[in-house]
Design an enzyme around this catalytic site. Structure first.
Site, mmCIF file in Angstrom:
data_model
loop_
_atom_site.group_PDB
_atom_site.id
_atom_site.type_symbol
_atom_site.label_atom_id
_atom_site.label_comp_id
_atom_site.label_asym_id
_atom_site.label_seq_id
_atom_site.Cartn_x
_atom_site.Cartn_y
_atom_site.Cartn_z
ATOM 1 N N SER A 66 0.809 -1.222 0.000
ATOM 2 C CA SER A 66 0.000 0.000 0.000
ATOM 3 C C SER A 66 0.843 1.274 0.000
ATOM 4 O O SER A 66 0.373 2.317 -0.424
ATOM 5 C CB SER A 66 -0.936 0.009 1.209
ATOM 6 O OG SER A 66 -0.188 0.208 2.398
ATOM 7 N N ARG A 67 2.067 1.199 0.487
ATOM 8 C CA ARG A 67 2.863 2.435 0.591
ATOM 9 C C ARG A 67 3.123 3.099 -0.752
ATOM 10 O O ARG A 67 3.135 4.331 -0.831
ATOM 11 C CB ARG A 67 4.162 2.172 1.358
ATOM 12 C CG ARG A 67 3.913 2.208 2.857
ATOM 13 C CD ARG A 67 5.104 1.817 3.686
ATOM 14 N NE ARG A 67 4.720 1.780 5.101
ATOM 15 C CZ ARG A 67 5.339 1.060 6.015
ATOM 16 N NH1 ARG A 67 6.367 0.286 5.674
ATOM 17 N NH2 ARG A 67 4.935 1.091 7.263
ATOM 18 N N TYR A 90 1.283 9.290 7.784
ATOM 19 C CA TYR A 90 0.524 8.036 7.934
ATOM 20 C C TYR A 90 1.116 6.863 7.153
ATOM 21 O O TYR A 90 2.040 7.024 6.381
ATOM 22 C CB TYR A 90 -0.966 8.214 7.718
ATOM 23 C CG TYR A 90 -1.504 8.615 6.366
ATOM 24 C CD1 TYR A 90 -0.722 8.680 5.226
ATOM 25 C CD2 TYR A 90 -2.871 8.927 6.263
ATOM 26 C CE1 TYR A 90 -1.277 9.041 4.014
ATOM 27 C CE2 TYR A 90 -3.419 9.291 5.051
ATOM 28 C CZ TYR A 90 -2.622 9.336 3.928
ATOM 29 O OH TYR A 90 -3.170 9.694 2.746
ATOM 30 N N GLU A 91 0.562 5.687 7.452
ATOM 31 C CA GLU A 91 1.108 4.394 7.006
ATOM 32 C C GLU A 91 2.590 4.300 7.359
ATOM 33 O O GLU A 91 3.425 3.871 6.571
ATOM 34 C CB GLU A 91 0.840 4.171 5.507
ATOM 35 C CG GLU A 91 -0.634 3.877 5.300
ATOM 36 C CD GLU A 91 -0.996 3.329 3.936
ATOM 37 O OE1 GLU A 91 -0.175 2.590 3.354
ATOM 38 O OE2 GLU A 91 -2.107 3.622 3.478
ATOM 39 N N GLY A 92 2.877 4.699 8.564
ATOM 40 C CA GLY A 92 4.255 4.704 9.060
ATOM 41 C C GLY A 92 4.887 6.052 8.816
ATOM 42 O O GLY A 92 4.984 6.480 7.664
#
Lengths: 386, 261, 409
Positions: free
Chosen positions: A241-242, A363-365
């Site tokens: 997803s990243r 977001y997402e890390g």
């Protein structure tokens, strides 16, 4: 730059651009202002068959992969980085199903996502567990043929609007990260409710909400993979997803660049367009170079993942997200600078891009976590090559 | 229901300029699009199909490049596409065009409803739709802003008039031309675009439609363009300077001179 | 008629390419075209969209383009056709304003042709209007009264007028470019097989040929074209409201009313007029107004339309709007000026906070006087403006309103 896109990929770009220009552009200001969820755009994307780009044809999708998703997200985000999240965040929640779901789970949930009838959300983050997934406090205890969920997730994109949720909860707290499991929870399941809706700096068209589980009972068939796989599922989901987040950042940056160049040719100061000043030219040149570099990195990453979806792609995936989001922040900041005072005003769509860009670094890390992962991968590779 | 939608490929007008020296159209880089009013006709055809079933055939007369317009129509959901193309059609005016399209529609065979946009943005004549209906000897209502009811043998429409609208019932087969109020055209879908890429376009020439030679092309066109020129240049306007009070004062005096106010 | 490139003469010089108003000429390599020549490598080819206008024939220095004008089979004996006709569109028994404007023009044309002016009036109980038409210039009024003809319906009207044209053979037929006129004229022209030019802005008689030259805008007003109908009769044209001046009545003028009776069994009427609904929001007929005050995106908020409305009220104007303002939902569509709205031609057009996209300009640029009020001096609206004010409309417009109020007391 020629990225040797296939005819179908060109079509996706063209179509996404059309929707962005014709459907999103007229309403982007409204959604940024009122923070409502852009259902009309979800419908437009669904009608255009753009909701299931990365879902296999047998489940009603287009049969593409991460690259197709990225191309679409990039084009949409050139116009609005917030509205496009309804697709990107759905993809984030769909990857666990695609990668680890059973045939039954795929058949049950993927067609509605592919057709755009339903959107989805992925929930890891809690008040005390963000980057540190091991700190998750939401629990799932097994009772016969059911799991009972308790706990609260926060900052969940598409929260309240999505019909399908993938929740990471602890089935065995004692095992730390290895005690986490992934579950599918449908909206309207008794015991599942929504808490506070966040009022955000950017991506305001996206719904960010708390999910509250209070003795929420779900069938055991809703467990994804096995108990204890939650952490692995999360990591592999992020790998896939990243690049999508990176594409979001890329789109925001590319849209800002495009507008900034155009504006610099129109804006007259000292009797000539500001694009004739070297100070502005160099800014634009740096912006363009970084945007192109981000694009090349993202497309290459997406192709690597699509080539072998089972292989781990943590390093390049993290690199794309890290680089593209930093570029987005820098480029949008400079684009506002090119616009001068007008750039700071809400009337022009530039300051919004700067606000939207910021989240991609978080977001997402966070980008700090991305650097950790890249470094860890480097060290592992080096150790292995010995 | 068999629906035929007639469309025209036109240059995107905003970009069309005339070269003041040569009095010719500047066409460099001018993009071709489906006439915007025809987009409403396509959309209405698709909506009717979705409601009562049937097929939508999209028809255009033009050079071979007009195929792109037909493919776009297919990407929106039209089922069949027909291009009427022949050097013999060169120089057609609205009457010859109406005749040619009418002949082609007869060739297409069974039709219940023909839909056209109210006019094309390049010619702005609004003559071809009614002309086709006359050639086919079917009733026609122009400027339709709503279809109230569709039955097997008749439809009921609202025609936009200067002071309101008229509610008119027509037997099927018939022809309507539509205005932009009637709907909001959709965008293409990815599957539609894929379908369009592979779509087979039927191409008809003058012989295929059994056209009479003296009714097509320049020979079949009563009107002739004798001259094309740029509209008279308005000349530099006058900027009224000063503070708001002075500007207003000066403007009011100028307008008073006209004796209109 | 046909166009041909003489293969041995064409040098591939491209002069014709630029001369073509329709972009229908390409220069390609001879090899590709299979037209070998010892000296020239290229050749011009003509695309199917050619309408044989002849522009290329004139510019070709080598005489390589030949347009063969076949002597056209004359479809009709032109000499049989006489008189200038005007179709008298009536609604609820009242002849529409545009008809009196057309009458004025018809009188001018008929003087040049030394022919008469006739008006065709269809309706029921409209004889009084026929008399009025005579004092407004008609020499003859063809009056056909019947219940079926009370209000306009495409089929019976087409039957009656087409039949009358066939019998009486007019030289010219003019109609208003209204909703009815534009549809009706198209059907008549198709039935009679004659030429029709829509939305003319100028009509002249060619001195030599004694035929009608019809000038009209095309491409949204970016181009003007003059069109003629050399071999077919009648020559038909529609003209928009306000293009020509209304003719002043001449009391005591004599004319002939010729009644025609039609057997109703001969009428076809396949359509059924079920209802006529007046729409109040559409009532504002900006196309009729002498003065229009228009507002655009620069107003910033729907409630600011009040400023435009107040000014319009004080100077007796109608309220117009740009597409941006209409699309934003600030004002109903019926007020929209421009390509997708109404084309207007008032004596004074005041544009407030309208930047002047080409689509807007084509709908209003033929206004007599254009006043533009905009804060951006680069706005395209200033290019068509007679008077421009660069400034804040929120100050200028209320000041204007105030000033006009003072004058009118």
């Amino acid at each position: 730059m020629n990225y040797f896109l296939s005819e179908e990929q060109q079509m996706i770009k063209e179509l996404a651009k059309k929707i962005a220009e014709e459907k999103m552009k007229p309403v982007r200001e409204k959604y940024d202002e009122n923070g409502e969820f852009p259902w009309e755009i979800v419908e437009a994307l669904a009608d255009a068959d753009l909701c299931g780009l990365y879902i296999p044809e047998e489940y009603g999708g287009f049969g593409g992969g991460v690259l197709e998703l990225c191309l679409c997200v990039e084009e949409l985000c050139k116009i609005d980085g917030g509205i496009a999240l309804c697709v990107a965040a759905t993809a984030l929640a769909t990857f666990p199903l695609l990668l680890f779901g059973t045939e039954e789970q795929k058949k049950k949930f993927l067609p509605d996502i592919a057709s755009g009838k339903k959107i989805a959300a992925f929930a890891v983050t809690e008040a005390n567990a963000g980057s540190d997934a091991a700190g998750i406090q939401t629990t799932a205890r097994k009772e016969g043929d059911f799991y009972i969920l308790n706990g609260t997730k926060c900052f969940i994109t598409n929260g309240g609007e999505a019909e399908i949720y993938v929740i990471i909860a602890m089935t065995n707290k004692g095992k730390g990260a290895r005690g986490a499991s992934a579950f599918i929870v449908e909206k309207d399941t008794p015991g599942f409710s929504f808490g506070k809706k966040e009022n955000k700096m950017g991506i305001r068209a996206s719904s960010t909400r708390e999910l509250v589980f209070n003795e929420c009972k779900i069938p055991k068939e809703n467990l994804i993979s096995r108990e204890g796989q939650g952490f692995i599922i999360t990591m592999k989901t992020f790998d896939a997803s990243r690049p999508g987040v990176a594409a979001q950042a890329l789109g925001i940056a590319a849209g800002a660049l495009e507008d900034a160049v155009k504006y610099s040719r129109e804006r007259i100061q000292f009797g000539r367009p500001i694009c004739s000043f070297q100070a502005v030219q160099h800014m634009l040149a740096d912006m363009a170079t970084k945007v192109e570099a981000a694009r090349a990195l993202i497309y290459a990453t997406a192709r690597t993942i699509d080539n072998d979806p089972k292989a781990r792609a943590t390093k390049c995936s993290a690199m794309s997200k890290l680089f593209a989001s930093d570029v987005a922040m820098e480029v949008t900041t400079n684009a506002v600078q090119v616009y001068g005072g007008y750039g700071y005003m809400r009337e022009y769509p530039m300051e919004k891009r700067m606000r939207d860009a910021k989240i991609t670094q978080i977001y997402e890390g966070t980008n700090q976590i991305q650097r950790d992962e890249i470094a860890l991968a480097l060290i592992k590779e080096s150790a292995r090559s010995k | 229901m068999n629906i035929v939608v007639c469309i025209k490929q036109v240059p995107a007008t905003t970009e069309v300029k005339i070269n003041p020296e040569t009095n010719t159209l500047v066409r460099e880089g001018v993009e071709s699009i489906i006439n915007p009013f025809d987009m409403y006709a396509i959309e209405e055809g698709l909506r009717i199909k979705e409601k009562v079933g049937g097929i939508v055939t999209v028809l255009t007369m033009g050079p071979p490049q007009a195929e792109t317009a037909l493919k776009e129509a297919i990407s929106l959901g039209c089922d069949e596409a027909v291009l009427v193309s022949d050097r013999a059609f060169a120089g057609s005016d609205t009457l010859a065009t109406a005749y040619t399209l009418a002949r082609s529609i007869k060739k297409i065979d069974d039709f219940d409803l023909i839909i056209c946009g109210k006019q094309a943005i390049d010619g702005d004549t609004a003559q071809v739709g009614p002309g086709i209906s006359e050639e086919l000897n079917i009733p026609c209502v122009t400027y339709v802003k709503k279809i109230e009811k569709i039955e097997d043998d008749k439809i009921c429409v609202e025609r936009m008039m200067e002071e309101g609208y008229a509610v008119i019932q027509l037997p099927i087969p018939c022809l309507i031309t539509v205005v932009k109020e009637i709907n909001e055209p959709r965008l293409p879908s990815l599957r539609g675009m894929m379908k369009a890429k592979k779509a087979q376009i039927t191409i008809l020439n003058a012989a295929d439609i059994a056209a009479e030679n003296n009714r097509i092309g320049q020979v079949g066109s009563p009107t002739l363009v004798s001259k094309i020129f740029a509209p008279p240049f308005k000349g530099e306007g006058e900027m009224i300077l000063g503070d708001v009070g002075e500007q207003v004062e000066k403007l009011v005096n100028k307008l008073k001179e006209t004796k209109v106010i | 008629m046909s166009i041909r490139i003489l293969e041995d003469k064409c040098t591939g010089c491209s002069l014709c390419v630029n001369s073509c108003p329709f972009g229908m000429i390409k220069v390609v390599s001879r090899e590709e075209a299979g037209k070998y020549h010892p000296k020239y490598k290229k050749i011009a080819v003509i695309d199917a969209g050619c309408n044989l206008c002849g522009a290329c024939e004139e510019v070709c220095p080598f005489g390589a383009i030949v347009i063969k004008k076949e002597t056209k089979e004359q479809s009709v004996d032109l000499k049989e056709y006489k008189n200038v006709w005007v179709f008298a569109e009536q609604k609820k028994g009242k002849v529409q304003g545009v008809v009196y404007e057309l009458l004025n023009e018809a009188c001018r044309l008929s003087e040049q042709l030394k022919e008469k002016v006739a008006v065709v009036l269809l309706g029921e109980g409209v004889e009084k209007e026929a008399k009025k038409l005579i004092i407004h210039g008609a020499d003859i009024v063809y009056l056909i009264e019947h219940a079926v003809l009370k209000e306009f319906q495409d089929d019976p009207y087409t039957d009656v007028l087409a039949d009358l044209i066939r019998k009486e053979k007019p030289q010219i037929v003019l109609m208003g470019a209204t909703t009815i006129g534009r549809s009706f004229a198209s059907r008549i022209a198709a039935r009679i097989h004659t030429g029709l030019t829509a939305d003319c802005t100028g009509l002249e008689i060619d001195e030599q040929e004694k035929i009608l030259l019809q000038t009209r805008p095309a491409f949204g007003g970016n181009i003007m074209a003059t069109i003629k109908t050399p071999y077919h009769r009648p020559q038909m044209a529609t003209v928009r409201h306000k293009v020509f001046k209304k003719r002043a009545p001449e009391e005591g003028k004599q004319g002939e009313i010729i009644r025609k009776i039609y057997d109703e069994n001969l009428f076809t009427c396949r359509t059924k007029l079920l209802d006529m609904i007046e729409d109040l929001t559409q009532k504002v007929n900006i196309a009729d107004a002498d003065i229009i005050v228009s507002g655009g995106r620069g107003l910033g908020d729907p409630k600011n339309f009040k400023l435009v409305e107040e000014l319009a009220q004080v100077i007796g104007g109608a309220v117009g709007a740009s597409r941006a303002a209409v699309d934003a939902g600030w004002i109903p569509y019926s007020h929209q000026v421009g390509q997708t709205g109404r084309t207007v031609c008032p004596k004074i057009y005041i544009a407030c906070g309208i930047s002047g996209a080409i689509q807007h300009l084509v709908g209003m640029q033929s206004s007599d006087i254009i006043v533009a009020i905009n804060r951006d001096s680069n706005a395209p609206i200033f290019k068509v403006a007679t008077y421009g004010i660069e400034g804040d409309l929120f100050k200028v417009v209320p000041a204007l309103t105030k000033k006009f109020k003072e004058i009118s007391g």
